[in-house]
Every structure is written in C-alpha cells, then in structure tokens.
Design a protein around this motif. Structure first.
Motif, PDB file in Angstrom:
ATOM      1  N   THR B  36       0.833  -1.204   0.000  1.00  0.00           N
ATOM      2  CA  THR B  36       0.000   0.000   0.000  1.00  0.00           C
ATOM      3  C   THR B  36       0.870   1.256   0.000  1.00  0.00           C
ATOM      4  O   THR B  36       0.576   2.228  -0.699  1.00  0.00           O
ATOM      5  CB  THR B  36      -0.922   0.025   1.240  1.00  0.00           C
ATOM      6  OG1 THR B  36      -1.421  -1.283   1.441  1.00  0.00           O
ATOM      7  CG2 THR B  36      -2.063   0.978   1.047  1.00  0.00           C
ATOM      8  N   ASP B  39       2.147   2.027  -3.501  1.00  0.00           N
ATOM      9  CA  ASP B  39       1.119   2.666  -4.330  1.00  0.00           C
ATOM     10  C   ASP B  39       0.972   4.138  -3.969  1.00  0.00           C
ATOM     11  O   ASP B  39       0.867   5.006  -4.840  1.00  0.00           O
ATOM     12  CB  ASP B  39      -0.236   1.967  -4.131  1.00  0.00           C
ATOM     13  CG  ASP B  39      -0.324   0.670  -4.929  1.00  0.00           C
ATOM     14  OD1 ASP B  39       0.353   0.586  -5.971  1.00  0.00           O
ATOM     15  OD2 ASP B  39      -1.054  -0.243  -4.511  1.00  0.00           O
ATOM     16  N   ALA B  40       0.949   4.413  -2.661  1.00  0.00           N
ATOM     17  CA  ALA B  40       0.745   5.783  -2.192  1.00  0.00           C
ATOM     18  C   ALA B  40       1.889   6.693  -2.637  1.00  0.00           C
ATOM     19  O   ALA B  40       1.669   7.819  -3.086  1.00  0.00           O
ATOM     20  CB  ALA B  40       0.615   5.796  -0.673  1.00  0.00           C
ATOM     21  N   ARG B  72      -2.500   9.835   1.155  1.00  0.00           N
ATOM     22  CA  ARG B  72      -2.992   8.940   0.113  1.00  0.00           C
ATOM     23  C   ARG B  72      -3.060   7.496   0.626  1.00  0.00           C
ATOM     24  O   ARG B  72      -3.972   6.757   0.309  1.00  0.00           O
ATOM     25  CB  ARG B  72      -2.067   9.031  -1.109  1.00  0.00           C
ATOM     26  CG  ARG B  72      -2.566   8.299  -2.317  1.00  0.00           C
ATOM     27  CD  ARG B  72      -3.898   8.869  -2.812  1.00  0.00           C
ATOM     28  NE  ARG B  72      -4.521   7.924  -3.736  1.00  0.00           N
ATOM     29  CZ  ARG B  72      -5.787   7.530  -3.665  1.00  0.00           C
ATOM     30  NH1 ARG B  72      -6.589   8.010  -2.745  1.00  0.00           N
ATOM     31  NH2 ARG B  72      -6.260   6.672  -4.533  1.00  0.00           N
ATOM     32  N   ARG B  73      -2.090   7.134   1.434  1.00  0.00           N
ATOM     33  CA  ARG B  73      -2.048   5.777   1.978  1.00  0.00           C
ATOM     34  C   ARG B  73      -3.265   5.515   2.871  1.00  0.00           C
ATOM     35  O   ARG B  73      -3.882   4.463   2.823  1.00  0.00           O
ATOM     36  CB  ARG B  73      -0.769   5.577   2.789  1.00  0.00           C
ATOM     37  CG  ARG B  73      -0.625   4.176   3.327  1.00  0.00           C
ATOM     38  CD  ARG B  73       0.217   4.163   4.590  1.00  0.00           C
ATOM     39  NE  ARG B  73      -0.203   3.042   5.411  1.00  0.00           N
ATOM     40  CZ  ARG B  73      -1.138   3.113   6.320  1.00  0.00           C
ATOM     41  NH1 ARG B  73      -1.776   4.249   6.548  1.00  0.00           N
ATOM     42  NH2 ARG B  73      -1.461   2.045   7.022  1.00  0.00           N
ATOM     43  N   LEU B  76      -6.226   5.068   0.594  1.00  0.00           N
ATOM     44  CA  LEU B  76      -6.202   3.744  -0.033  1.00  0.00           C
ATOM     45  C   LEU B  76      -6.662   2.684   0.959  1.00  0.00           C
ATOM     46  O   LEU B  76      -7.383   1.753   0.633  1.00  0.00           O
ATOM     47  CB  LEU B  76      -4.790   3.399  -0.524  1.00  0.00           C
ATOM     48  CG  LEU B  76      -4.286   4.118  -1.761  1.00  0.00           C
ATOM     49  CD1 LEU B  76      -2.798   3.862  -1.954  1.00  0.00           C
ATOM     50  CD2 LEU B  76      -5.057   3.690  -2.995  1.00  0.00           C
ATOM     51  N   GLU B  79     -10.432   2.925   1.501  1.00  0.00           N
ATOM     52  CA  GLU B  79     -11.233   2.490   0.352  1.00  0.00           C
ATOM     53  C   GLU B  79     -11.623   1.028   0.508  1.00  0.00           C
ATOM     54  O   GLU B  79     -12.675   0.596   0.041  1.00  0.00           O
ATOM     55  CB  GLU B  79     -10.447   2.680  -0.955  1.00  0.00           C
ATOM     56  CG  GLU B  79     -10.644   4.068  -1.545  1.00  0.00           C
ATOM     57  CD  GLU B  79      -9.616   4.403  -2.605  1.00  0.00           C
ATOM     58  OE1 GLU B  79      -9.045   3.464  -3.191  1.00  0.00           O
ATOM     59  OE2 GLU B  79      -9.397   5.598  -2.838  1.00  0.00           O
TER      60      GLU B  79
END
Lengths: 121, 411
Positions: B36, B39-40, B72-73, B76, B79
C-alpha cells in the motif's frame, strides 16, 4: 525474452472441432480463457488474439504502388494460423511449458517461436 | 560528465527519482505494509510531477512527498472497507517512530526487498525501477518495450508475493546478506543490459535505463563502500557504457570492438572506471564483476586495437574461468587464447568447448569459429560459419552484422 505461441488449424482438425459436442467446445474456450488469465496474472502476457476464419482473409500483392487483393482461403496452405499468444518469459523452456497448456497442443498444432530482437545483441 | 545527470530530463524529475526510495522507506517504516505504501508514494510522485514544475519546488520536498503519500495511503486503506477494523487495531498497535534511520539505509533495504528471491527476474526489474528508481509504470513499460498493463501486473503480483512470503522491511540477517546482495547486483546488471542493448535513434527511453542502472549502482556502491563487487559492477558499467557512442553506425548496425573509432569513447567515464577498478582490485577480495571490469579496462586503455594487451586479458579470463565459469567466459577465453597463441590454437580449443551442451548449437560459438577461421585464412569455411551464426541469432542487428561479414568474404 519474448516468444510467440502460434496455434494452427487444418481442415481435418477443423472437422473434428466442429463435430465436438457443445459442452466440449465450451471446455476448449474455457481452457483458453483460463490460460490467458493466468498469463496476464503472472505479468507474462503481452497480447493474445484469435483470428477470424481464413475464409475472411485477403491476400494482397503490391505492384508499382498498386495493391490488388485476392480472397482466401488459400488452398496451397495445408495449415493456417488460427490464433496466437505473445508472451514474455524467462526462457524457452518456460515458453514451451506455457505452450503445452494450449488445448490444440494435443494435436501437434502449436508452435513456439522466439522473437527476434530488433535492437541489439 | 556524471552519468546520473543524464537520467532525468529536468531538475524536478531528477529530484523525484532521488527522493522516491527515501519517501517510501519513511512511509513503510512508519506504517508498515510495503504494497500500500508503494502505491501511495507512486501517486504522490505523480502529483509532484504535475504540481512542482507549475507551482515551484516546495521548501521541504521530501517532507511534502511523505505528507502527500501518507494521506494517500490512509485513503487507499479506507477504500477497502473490509479493512477498516484492522486499521483501527493496527493504529492502536503501531508505535510512533522514535528514531528514523538515515535514508541511505532505507534505500538498501528497499533494493533487497525488490530483489527478493521469491520474485522472478522480470518482476524484480519492474519493481526495482518503480520503488527504488522512482519511474512510473508507463516509463518502465516504454523502456522494457512491453505494454503498461503487463508491467502493472508484474508490479502488483510482485508486491503480493512479497506480502505472502512474509518478507519484512528490514535488512536481512548477516548470513543471508551476501546471497541477497548478489541478487540485487544481478538485477542492476540486467537493467543495465536491457538499456545497453538499445542503442540507436528513437529509443532514447531505452538508453535511459543504462543511466538509471548506473545511478542505482552508484547508490549501492556508496551504501557499501568496502564491497568490492559493488564497486566492480559500477566500474564494469562505466567502462562498457563509455564505448556506446562508437558501438553503432547511424543506421543502427553494430561495429565490432576492433573497428570502433576509439576517439568517440567517453574518456571521462573510462577515467572514472579505470580509477575505480584499479583502487578496488588493490583493496577488496576479488570477484567476477571486478574481473570483467578489469578486462574492460585493459581494452579501454589500448589506443589502437593492435595495442591491446591480450596476454593480460587472457590471464584475467583464466581467473574468471576459475572463479565463475560459464559458457560465455569459455568462449571469450578462447578468443583471448587465439589472440595470444594464434587462431589455430583457438580453433582447437573451440572444438573441445563444443561438447558443452550450453554451447553446442549456440550462435556465438559459430560466430567465434567464423572469426577464427577468417583470421586463419580459411575464407570459405569462415563464410559458412558466419551464415550459420546469422541464422541462429535472435538479434536482428547481430544477424545483419554476421551476414555482412559473410558477404564481405564472398568478394
């Protein structure tokens, strides 16, 4: 390394395929679908397509800038290309291992070809 | 010229590439969950690539990236509603980060994680370029000549594998470290070769991989100052890349070493590579990368092909053969033998080498035989061997080169 897995067809195998019961043909499609998904999942798939019937093909000749086309199929070809998988994997052995999962491999109609690198040695 | 300068087309890009592993390291250290966090950070890098050139570089760029990526993490994480409960318990369990380790350590830890033994080499390459190199999935796809979706799959699959393997974000124990570092160097060399093989015209993004590999290897060497092989790999890359300007004709055709215009070699890169390998050989335990770099240095130091010290090269190949034998080492050693003791001696050794299944049928063996036959004056046999080698190679420029050698002998 990139490899192309080619699947051929010929009139005899076409006949066998058409004569198969619906359930078996469905199983064949499913095998391809599962194969494609597993290749995509492992990041080895580049592109895979099935080709339309050879009867829809056009053979073209360009002479002096003018192109003429002729309708398929081409009787002189004993075997015709039916579809392909373009993959990228570690070795020829791995590509052959993948190719063996193509249902048509049972009939000896699958070929694995290394892709020529256009860039440098 | 510092090769790392050529990796980024602008100041922002270069800065982002340098900060990418540091931000990722800080994030993983703080929150855990490599996948994760990666991605962030990727999304924070994309945001920075848009905003910084427009609004200016923030006063604390690394802090900016970490803040945006952290936010952002969390998004994510949220979500995925099924994870909400875990998030709460994890937040309660995660201790604050009292003493963040220096950024340099994080880069090494990241490199080792991206080259984890549970991953395939193609995945190791993709993940290293993204997580440590700070390249986007699209840039990696263009550089490797595969579709973006394929690279995306390789990266997400690799992160999944790392997760299930239970690998942690920390330096592996001392006992494992040597083998794990070998894997890192292999991946860096793979990236270098991927870039080096593309040399001509429109494929500048491919050539960028070479600069990227050199930049990352430079970092590795800085992190491990006493490590002879890390220095040897860097020297090998510098000395090999130095020949690039002279290696192809404008149409992309290959020029063999003996026919290259040596004034076009990059003198600065050669000076740096020679200095580095000379110093390393004197101080560190010897290894295969150092030996290959030393061979490249001997070639680089010859102003003309006929000045090449083949006896020294043969001695280095003897050492390399003893230390890390392989089919290509065998072939190159035979070429050196032929240059020292004559082509007939080389041809005799080639016949012996053919019994190795890794070499029989290999196009390089046929190419070397053709070359030695040509040197020995047996032109018809040389022509046949060049043609055979041309048919067997999987590289188009090499095929063209071998065919041109064959047709040159026809005249």
């Amino acid at each position: 390394m990139k490899y192309l897995i080619l699947i051929y067809t010929n009139p005899a195998t076409r006949e066998v395929w058409d004569a198969l019961p619906e359930a078996q043909r469905e199983a064949g499609y499913q095998a391809h679908l599962a194969f494609r998904e597993s290749l995509a999942d492992s990041g080895e798939l580049i592109v895979a397509e099935a080709l339309a019937d050879p009867a829809t093909a056009r053979r073209m000749t360009t002479t002096g800038g003018r192109t003429s086309t002729a309708d398929g199929p081409f009787a002189e070809a004993k075997e015709l290309l039916a579809g392909f998988y373009l993959i990228e994997c570690e070795s020829l052995e791995r590509a052959i291992e993948h190719g063996s999962r193509v249902p048509e491999a049972e009939f000896g109609l699958v070929e694995v070809r290394p892709i020529l690198d256009l860039h440098a040695p | 010229m510092n090769p790392s300068d050529s990796s980024g087309s602008s100041g922002v890009e270069g800065l982002l590439r340098a900060l990418a592993p540091q931000a990722l390291g800080a994030l993983v250290r703080r929150y855990g969950g490599f996948d994760t966090c990666e991605d962030a950070v990727q999304e924070a890098l994309l945001a920075a690539a848009v905003q910084w050139p427009r609004d200016g570089i923030p006063a604390n760029p690394k802090g900016w990236l970490i803040t945006v990526a952290s936010r952002r993490r969390i998004e994510l994480w949220r979500e995925d509603s099924a994870r909400r409960r875990r998030e709460e318990s994890a937040a309660a369990l995660t201790p604050p980060d009292p003493d963040p380790a220096p950024a340099a350590d994080d880069t090494l830890t990241l490199l080792l994680l991206c080259c984890h033994p549970s991953l395939t080499p193609t995945s190791q390459v993709a993940l290293t370029l993204r997580a440590v190199g700070g390249l986007t999935t699209g840039e990696i796809a263009r550089a490797l000549l595969v579709p973006e979706a394929t690279v995306g799959q390789r990266i997400s699959r690799a992160k999944q594998r790392i997760k299930t393997s239970g690998a942690e974000f920390r330096l592996p124990p001392e006992a494992e470290r040597t083998a794990r570092l070998d894997a890192v160097m292999e991946v860096l060399y793979l990236i270098f070769n991927e870039g080096y093989t593309a040399s001509s015209g429109p494929d500048l993004s491919r050539a960028d991989l070479t600069a990227e590999a050199i930049r990352l290897t430079r970092q590795l060497r800085d992190l491990l100052p006493g490590h002879g092989e890390a220095a040897g790999l860097l020297a090998l890359m510098l000395l090999t890349d130095a020949r690039r300007p002279a290696r192809t004709r404008p149409d992309g055709a290959l020029i063999p070493l003996a026919e290259q215009d040596r004034t076009r070699w990059n003198a600065d890169a050669i000076a740096e590579g020679v200095e580095l390998i000379t110093r390393t050989l004197a101080t560190a335990p010897i290894g295969p990368y150092q030996l290959q770099a030393a061979i490249a240095a001997v070639h680089a130091e010859a102003p003309r092909p006929q000045d090449t010290d083949w006896r020294q090269i043969l001695g280095l190949y003897d050492l390399l053969h003893a230390l890390a034998p392989g089919p290509m080492v065998t072939l190159n050693r035979i070429v050196a033998t032929a240059m020292v003791d004559g082509p007939r001696e080389g041809l005799a050794r080639l016949t012996e080498a053919e019994s190795d299944p890794a070499l029989s049928g290999h196009h390089r063996l046929a190419a070397v035989r053709a070359h030695l036959l040509e040197l020995a004056g047996d032109l018809p046999a040389a022509r046949t061997c060049y043609r055979l080698a041309a048919r067997r190679t999987l590289s188009l420029p090499e095929r063209r080169y071998l065919e041109s050698r064959a047709s040159r002998l026809t005249r």
